[in-house]
Design an enzyme around this catalytic site. Structure first.
Site, PDB file in Angstrom:
ATOM      1  N   ASN A  52      -5.516   7.005  -6.012  1.00 22.12           N
ATOM      2  CA  ASN A  52      -6.206   8.282  -5.718  1.00 22.12           C
ATOM      3  C   ASN A  52      -5.447   9.470  -6.291  1.00 22.12           C
ATOM      4  O   ASN A  52      -5.061  10.392  -5.590  1.00 22.12           O
ATOM      5  CB  ASN A  52      -6.470   8.446  -4.211  1.00 22.12           C
ATOM      6  CG  ASN A  52      -5.205   8.465  -3.360  1.00 22.12           C
ATOM      7  OD1 ASN A  52      -4.180   7.914  -3.749  1.00 22.12           O
ATOM      8  ND2 ASN A  52      -5.273   9.103  -2.207  1.00 22.12           N
ATOM      9  N   LYS A  62      -9.480  -0.592  -5.233  1.00 23.10           N
ATOM     10  CA  LYS A  62      -9.480   0.151  -3.972  1.00 23.10           C
ATOM     11  C   LYS A  62     -10.818   0.842  -3.766  1.00 23.10           C
ATOM     12  O   LYS A  62     -11.312   1.542  -4.643  1.00 23.10           O
ATOM     13  CB  LYS A  62      -8.360   1.209  -3.999  1.00 23.10           C
ATOM     14  CG  LYS A  62      -8.271   2.077  -2.759  1.00 23.10           C
ATOM     15  CD  LYS A  62      -7.791   1.302  -1.549  1.00 23.10           C
ATOM     16  CE  LYS A  62      -7.918   2.105  -0.267  1.00 23.10           C
ATOM     17  NZ  LYS A  62      -6.744   2.876   0.059  1.00 23.10           N
ATOM     18  N   ASP A  94       1.512   2.808   3.497  1.00 20.53           N
ATOM     19  CA  ASP A  94       0.650   3.977   3.288  1.00 20.53           C
ATOM     20  C   ASP A  94       1.482   5.254   3.204  1.00 20.53           C
ATOM     21  O   ASP A  94       1.013   6.334   3.584  1.00 20.53           O
ATOM     22  CB  ASP A  94      -0.421   4.091   4.379  1.00 20.53           C
ATOM     23  CG  ASP A  94      -1.526   5.072   4.008  1.00 20.53           C
ATOM     24  OD1 ASP A  94      -1.694   5.350   2.807  1.00 20.53           O
ATOM     25  OD2 ASP A  94      -2.206   5.568   4.922  1.00 20.53           O
ATOM     26  N   ALA A 131      -3.625  15.073   5.206  1.00 21.84           N
ATOM     27  CA  ALA A 131      -3.423  13.802   5.909  1.00 21.84           C
ATOM     28  C   ALA A 131      -2.459  12.932   5.129  1.00 21.84           C
ATOM     29  O   ALA A 131      -2.633  12.733   3.927  1.00 21.84           O
ATOM     30  CB  ALA A 131      -4.753  13.081   6.055  1.00 21.84           C
ATOM     31  N   HIS A 171       0.871  -1.201   0.000  1.00 20.85           N
ATOM     32  CA  HIS A 171       0.000   0.000   0.000  1.00 20.85           C
ATOM     33  C   HIS A 171       0.895   1.234   0.000  1.00 20.85           C
ATOM     34  O   HIS A 171       1.460   1.615   1.021  1.00 20.85           O
ATOM     35  CB  HIS A 171      -0.895   0.008   1.248  1.00 20.85           C
ATOM     36  CG  HIS A 171      -1.836   1.182   1.314  1.00 20.85           C
ATOM     37  ND1 HIS A 171      -3.183   1.042   1.549  1.00 20.85           N
ATOM     38  CD2 HIS A 171      -1.637   2.513   1.174  1.00 20.85           C
ATOM     39  CE1 HIS A 171      -3.757   2.232   1.559  1.00 20.85           C
ATOM     40  NE2 HIS A 171      -2.839   3.150   1.337  1.00 20.85           N
ATOM     41  N   HIS A 229      -4.298  -0.243   6.276  1.00 20.21           N
ATOM     42  CA  HIS A 229      -3.809   0.620   7.361  1.00 20.21           C
ATOM     43  C   HIS A 229      -4.694   0.570   8.596  1.00 20.21           C
ATOM     44  O   HIS A 229      -5.271   1.586   8.996  1.00 20.21           O
ATOM     45  CB  HIS A 229      -3.594   2.065   6.881  1.00 20.21           C
ATOM     46  CG  HIS A 229      -4.646   2.622   5.957  1.00 20.21           C
ATOM     47  ND1 HIS A 229      -5.992   2.606   6.247  1.00 20.21           N
ATOM     48  CD2 HIS A 229      -4.542   3.217   4.748  1.00 20.21           C
ATOM     49  CE1 HIS A 229      -6.656   3.161   5.260  1.00 20.21           C
ATOM     50  NE2 HIS A 229      -5.801   3.542   4.338  1.00 20.21           N
ATOM     51  N   HIS A 240     -10.403   1.312   2.388  1.00 19.82           N
ATOM     52  CA  HIS A 240     -10.182   2.367   3.383  1.00 19.82           C
ATOM     53  C   HIS A 240     -11.374   2.246   4.320  1.00 19.82           C
ATOM     54  O   HIS A 240     -12.467   2.711   4.005  1.00 19.82           O
ATOM     55  CB  HIS A 240     -10.107   3.756   2.735  1.00 19.82           C
ATOM     56  CG  HIS A 240      -9.790   4.820   3.742  1.00 19.82           C
ATOM     57  ND1 HIS A 240      -8.575   5.466   3.777  1.00 19.82           N
ATOM     58  CD2 HIS A 240     -10.506   5.301   4.790  1.00 19.82           C
ATOM     59  CE1 HIS A 240      -8.563   6.313   4.798  1.00 19.82           C
ATOM     60  NE2 HIS A 240      -9.725   6.241   5.421  1.00 19.82           N
ATOM     61  N   HIS A 288       1.429   5.370  -1.836  1.00 21.71           N
ATOM     62  CA  HIS A 288       1.007   6.463  -2.715  1.00 21.71           C
ATOM     63  C   HIS A 288       2.267   7.046  -3.350  1.00 21.71           C
ATOM     64  O   HIS A 288       3.104   7.617  -2.648  1.00 21.71           O
ATOM     65  CB  HIS A 288       0.288   7.566  -1.925  1.00 21.71           C
ATOM     66  CG  HIS A 288      -0.940   7.077  -1.213  1.00 21.71           C
ATOM     67  ND1 HIS A 288      -2.197   7.179  -1.752  1.00 21.71           N
ATOM     68  CD2 HIS A 288      -1.090   6.441  -0.026  1.00 21.71           C
ATOM     69  CE1 HIS A 288      -3.075   6.646  -0.917  1.00 21.71           C
ATOM     70  NE2 HIS A 288      -2.432   6.193   0.143  1.00 21.71           N
ATOM     71  N   LEU A 289       2.391   6.879  -4.656  1.00 24.56           N
ATOM     72  CA  LEU A 289       3.541   7.459  -5.368  1.00 24.56           C
ATOM     73  C   LEU A 289       3.191   8.809  -5.975  1.00 24.56           C
ATOM     74  O   LEU A 289       4.079   9.537  -6.423  1.00 24.56           O
ATOM     75  CB  LEU A 289       4.024   6.507  -6.465  1.00 24.56           C
ATOM     76  CG  LEU A 289       4.567   5.151  -6.016  1.00 24.56           C
ATOM     77  CD1 LEU A 289       4.900   4.276  -7.229  1.00 24.56           C
ATOM     78  CD2 LEU A 289       5.787   5.303  -5.119  1.00 24.56           C
ATOM     79  N   ARG A 290       1.882   9.126  -6.015  1.00 21.27           N
ATOM     80  CA  ARG A 290       1.404  10.335  -6.719  1.00 21.27           C
ATOM     81  C   ARG A 290       1.742  10.245  -8.210  1.00 21.27           C
ATOM     82  O   ARG A 290       1.975   9.164  -8.724  1.00 21.27           O
ATOM     83  CB  ARG A 290       1.944  11.631  -6.109  1.00 21.27           C
ATOM     84  CG  ARG A 290       1.784  11.747  -4.593  1.00 21.27           C
ATOM     85  CD  ARG A 290       0.335  11.781  -4.159  1.00 21.27           C
ATOM     86  NE  ARG A 290       0.271  12.062  -2.723  1.00 21.27           N
ATOM     87  CZ  ARG A 290      -0.655  11.559  -1.910  1.00 21.27           C
ATOM     88  NH1 ARG A 290      -1.590  10.738  -2.361  1.00 21.27           N
ATOM     89  NH2 ARG A 290      -0.657  11.871  -0.638  1.00 21.27           N
ATOM     90  N   HIS A 329       2.910  14.551   0.904  1.00 22.52           N
ATOM     91  CA  HIS A 329       2.308  15.881   0.737  1.00 22.52           C
ATOM     92  C   HIS A 329       3.445  16.864   0.977  1.00 22.52           C
ATOM     93  O   HIS A 329       4.224  16.677   1.927  1.00 22.52           O
ATOM     94  CB  HIS A 329       1.211  16.138   1.777  1.00 22.52           C
ATOM     95  CG  HIS A 329       0.002  15.267   1.625  1.00 22.52           C
ATOM     96  ND1 HIS A 329      -1.033  15.577   0.773  1.00 22.52           N
ATOM     97  CD2 HIS A 329      -0.325  14.092   2.206  1.00 22.52           C
ATOM     98  CE1 HIS A 329      -1.958  14.629   0.847  1.00 22.52           C
ATOM     99  NE2 HIS A 329      -1.548  13.709   1.706  1.00 22.52           N
TER     100      HIS A 329
HETATM  101  C1  NCD Z   1      -3.560   9.177   1.960  1.00 25.40           C
HETATM  102  C2  NCD Z   1      -3.149  10.168   0.871  1.00 25.40           C
HETATM  103  O1  NCD Z   1      -2.582  11.211   1.206  1.00 25.40           O
HETATM  104  O2  NCD Z   1      -3.362   9.865  -0.300  1.00 25.40           O
HETATM  105  N1  NCD Z   1      -3.542   9.846   3.222  1.00 25.40           N
HETATM  106  C3  NCD Z   1      -3.471   9.266   4.448  1.00 25.40           C
HETATM  107  O3  NCD Z   1      -3.575   9.979   5.450  1.00 25.40           O
HETATM  108  N2  NCD Z   1      -3.263   7.982   4.595  1.00 25.40           N
HETATM  109  C4  NCD Z   1      -4.882   8.595   1.633  1.00 25.40           C
HETATM  110  C5  NCD Z   1      -5.226   7.388   2.471  1.00 25.40           C
HETATM  111  O4  NCD Z   1      -4.634   6.323   2.321  1.00 25.40           O
HETATM  112  O5  NCD Z   1      -6.115   7.505   3.325  1.00 25.40           O
HETATM  113 ZN    ZN Z   2      -3.262   5.143   1.637  1.00 23.17          ZN
END
Ligand code: NCD
Ligand code: ZN
Length: 378
Positions: A67, A132, A280, A296, A39, A207, A169, A41-43, A284
């Site tokens: 996402n 997802k 996770d 978040a 899990h 998560h 989620h 997030h690479l953006r 940001h």
């Molecule tokens: C994640 C994100 O920034 O894409 N943020 C997070 O707080 N975990 C989204 C997610 O997995 O809930």
């Molecule tokens: Zn996530």
């Protein structure tokens, strides 16, 4: 930019768990099979220049969250996103060996409009590992998520039919539900019913943050598993809130009380294959986190293994890290474990205070500037 956390009266060092030294005193090095991150997030676009190399340093397979803006909604989107990731991988200064080993696995973002045909195509694509589900409004970039989960039974039927896992989620999103109760309410009010109706659907509760979620997963059959992040193993809501708000500990689902943290650490280090690694890691830019309305997400891609090693070692269970990091996820997804290995060494490292991110911004990692007792052997 807000100065580093040294200015903070409550220094959130990792000292909240009593160390049990009985098992690990003699272990100075730990070689484990190459791990996967189930899990992350690479953006997208310019962000990939930072995130892909960080992830590919340690992990072979990573499950890339969908996402994006706009989200990865179908197989065409997934192919295009994977190509952008691979392009960045090739442009990075990683070794040829790491480039060859890195295998980003895609996910589709379930919306109110996803069709059973989308699921069939995904299952047959060879690159989509899972689907997802974000309840609409639950977290970052979840506005296109599912508004009525019970209306998506055709999708659940297709997932069951094609044996494609559903990644959840797991939080309800009603305004009136307290943020600390949202995970448990999701389990009791939503997921329990879905599992009864779709008993063979593979589900990963992503998560997890509570003892309730750990107990829930333990009570289900082997088709239900969970990922656990480093921050939920190492920290609790005091780290987030006592002595001043620490935005770099803010993620969703939010850190809970210490009793939950302890149970998560128990199950993660128990050797039970239902619990496996999913960072996770959610980048940001620093100024988007250090803000009156901070985003978040905790960023951990570059130091995830030393973080997990520190957490496992804190309870004398470093010997359980390989199963959690390198075996159980592969087993759940029906994939082979890797043949290559990575070695952790009990030599302290300092987590960088920040990394350059795109357009002149920076990225502040989890535990920025802090010392970790474990590092990756060069
Ligand atoms: C994640 C994100 O920034 O894409 N943020 C997070 O707080 N975990 C989204 C997610 O997995 O809930
Ligand atoms: Zn996530």
């Amino acid at each position: 930019m807000i100065a580093a956390q040294q200015d903070c009266p409550f220094t959130p060092v990792y000292d909240n768990i009593e160390r049990d030294d009985t098992m690990t005193d003699s272990i100075r090095e730990l070689t484990i099979l190459q791990p996967d991150d189930w899990h992350i997030h690479l953006r997208d676009d310019k962000a990939l220049a930072t995130t892909v190399a960080h992830a590919a340093q340690s992990f072979n397979r990573v499950i890339c969250m969908p996402n994006l803006v706009p989200p990865v909604k179908n197989v065409d989107d997934a192919h295009a996103y994977r190509a952008r990731i691979i392009q960045q991988l090739q442009a990075s200064d990683l070794s040829a060996e790491r480039k060859a080993a890195f295998d980003p696995r895609m996910t589709l973002y379930l919306t109110d409009n996803t069709t059973a045909n989308d699921i069939e195509m995904a299952a047959k694509s060879g690159i989509v590992q899972a689907v997802k589900l974000y309840p609409a409004g639950a977290t970052t970039n979840s506005a296109d998520g599912v508004t009525d989960i019970n209306a998506r039974v055709d999708i659940f039927e297709a997932l069951e039919k094609y044996n494609l896992p559903l990644l959840l989620h797991g939080e309800v999103t009603h305004d009136h539900v307290d943020i600390f109760d949202r995970e448990k309410r999701f389990l009791d009010e939503v997921l329990a019913q879905i599992i009864i109706k779709f008993p063979t659907m593979k589900i990963v509760l992503e998560h997890i943050t509570t003892s309730d979620a750990a107990d829930f997963v333990l009570a289900q059959g082997n088709q239900v598993a969970a990922t656990i992040t480093p921050q939920h193993l190492m920290f609790n809501r005091n780290h987030l809130l006592v002595g001043g708000i620490k935005p770099h500990f803010y993620c969703l689902p939010i850190l809970k009380r210490e009793s939950h943290q302890k149970v998560l650490l128990d199950v993660a280090t128990s050797g039970n294959p239902k619990f496996f690694l999913g960072t996770d890691s959610a980048p940001h830019a620093t100024d988007a986190k250090e803000s009156a309305c901070g985003c978040a997400g905790c960023y951990s891609a570059s130091t995830a293994l030393p973080l997990y090693a520190t957490a496992f070692d804190s309870v004398g269970k470093i010997d359980k890290l390989e199963g959690f990091a390198s075996r159980f996820g592969a087993q759940f997804y029906g994939l082979p474990v890797h043949e290559s290995t990575i070695t952790l060494i009990n030599t302290p490292m300092q987590v960088p205070t920040d990394y350059p991110y795109f357009d002149g911004s920076s990225l502040t990692p989890l535990m920025a500037g802090e010392m970790l007792p474990w590092s990756i052997k060069a």
